[in-house]
Design a protein around this motif. Structure first.
Motif, PDB file in Angstrom:
ATOM      1  N   ASP A  40       0.822  -1.207   0.000  1.00  9.69           N
ATOM      2  CA  ASP A  40       0.000   0.000   0.000  1.00  9.69           C
ATOM      3  C   ASP A  40       0.857   1.258   0.000  1.00  9.69           C
ATOM      4  N   ASP A  41       1.985   1.208   0.710  1.00 11.57           N
ATOM      5  CA  ASP A  41       2.886   2.366   0.713  1.00 11.57           C
ATOM      6  C   ASP A  41       3.482   2.600  -0.671  1.00 11.57           C
ATOM      7  N   LEU A  42       3.827   1.525  -1.363  1.00 11.92           N
ATOM      8  CA  LEU A  42       4.355   1.676  -2.723  1.00 11.92           C
ATOM      9  C   LEU A  42       3.296   2.258  -3.659  1.00 11.92           C
ATOM     10  N   ARG A  43       2.058   1.807  -3.486  1.00 14.64           N
ATOM     11  CA  ARG A  43       0.977   2.369  -4.303  1.00 14.64           C
ATOM     12  C   ARG A  43       0.795   3.848  -4.009  1.00 14.64           C
ATOM     13  N   SER A  44       0.951   4.252  -2.751  1.00 16.38           N
ATOM     14  CA  SER A  44       0.833   5.666  -2.384  1.00 16.38           C
ATOM     15  C   SER A  44       1.947   6.494  -3.008  1.00 16.38           C
ATOM     16  N   VAL A  45       3.159   5.942  -3.067  1.00 18.43           N
ATOM     17  CA  VAL A  45       4.276   6.656  -3.686  1.00 18.43           C
ATOM     18  C   VAL A  45       4.018   6.854  -5.172  1.00 18.43           C
ATOM     19  N   ILE A  46       3.522   5.827  -5.841  1.00 17.95           N
ATOM     20  CA  ILE A  46       3.237   5.930  -7.279  1.00 17.95           C
ATOM     21  C   ILE A  46       2.131   6.944  -7.539  1.00 17.95           C
TER      22      ILE A  46
END
Length: 253
Positions: A40-46
């Motif tokens: 989820d954190d990676l999706r937020s960064v993208i």
């Protein structure tokens, strides 16, 4: 031959001083891979990267290959930002619709997170775009010390110092200001235009009835007067010799 970046200086000393304020909800919130541990954190960064460069990315604007490389650690956030800035979407939506000065202002706001210091900075980066193209300007900005010191390799750029002292609200975020609708772009399409979208009010029938006193009613009578009749001898002003009618005074007489 590519020109080096011209030297420019901030117009005031305020841009060189670190702000001293109490944090609040309008402070910028940066995201990066350094603090992203879950999917989820990676999706937020993208999503924050798309929002910073495009404001909103539709499905056709997304690049699944780049997202996959970022998730697998093959590229950094800075590489992801570079690819988005040089993408076809950015070229069609921002670069092709503005002059070099406006593109310069847009790149500095999106990549460095601050407004341009002065017109001299706009001219300096516009000269880079003129000689190296938009790719050379993006590379120079992302490789600059200012970008690396503030965002590094794994932090998504964000607007810095948005909260201004003595104001109840901060400045408008850069990611929701689009250069497409400024005066330069509106002038190309001939805007502003006044478009009437309401219902036209029709006049009643009695308003079209003549009640006397109209000059058009007397036009046949005026044409029938003797002074207005056609005499047949029409003198055109183009046939008059004006020079022969001007009094002539010769020298010595």
């Amino acid at each position: 031959m590519a020109l080096p970046l011209l030297q420019y200086a901030p117009t005031t000393q305020n841009s060189r001083v670190e702000p001293f304020r109490v944090g609040n909800d309008e402070d910028p919130k940066g995201g990066g891979l350094d603090t992203s541990v879950s999917r989820d954190d990676l999706r937020s960064v993208i999503e924050s990267a798309y929002r910073q460069i495009f404001f909103h990315a539709f499905k056709v604007d997304r690049d699944s290959n780049l997202e996959s490389q970022l998730r697998d650690g093959q590229i950094t956030v800075r590489d992801f930002i570079r690819s988005l800035t040089l993408s076809d979407t950015f070229t069609r939506s921002f670069y092709n619709l503005n002059n070099n000065y406006r593109v310069t202002r847009h790149l500095v706001e999106k990549l460095l997170g601050r407004p341009v210091h002065s017109q001299a900075e706009e001219i300096a980066w516009a000269a880079v775009i003129m000689t190296k193209g938009v790719k050379g300007a993006v590379d120079d900005i992302l490789d600059s010390d200012e970008y690396l010191e503030n965002f590094g390799f794994n932090t998504v750029p964000f607007q810095r110092h948005r909260v201004v002292g003595a104001r109840s609200l901060g400045e408008t975020p850069f990611n929701i200001t689009t250069p497409r609708y400024d005066a330069y772009y509106r002038g190309i399409f001939g805007f502003p235009q006044i478009v009437f979208t309401g219902t036209a009010k029709s006049l009643p029938k009695r308003a079209t009835q003549r009640r006397g006193g109209y000059p058009e009613d007397y036009l046949p009578w005026v044409r029938s007067m003797p002074g207005m009749r056609y005499s047949g001898n029409v003198v055109s002003s183009a046939n008059i010799d004006y020079l022969s009618k001007v009094p002539y005074r010769s020298i010595g007489r």
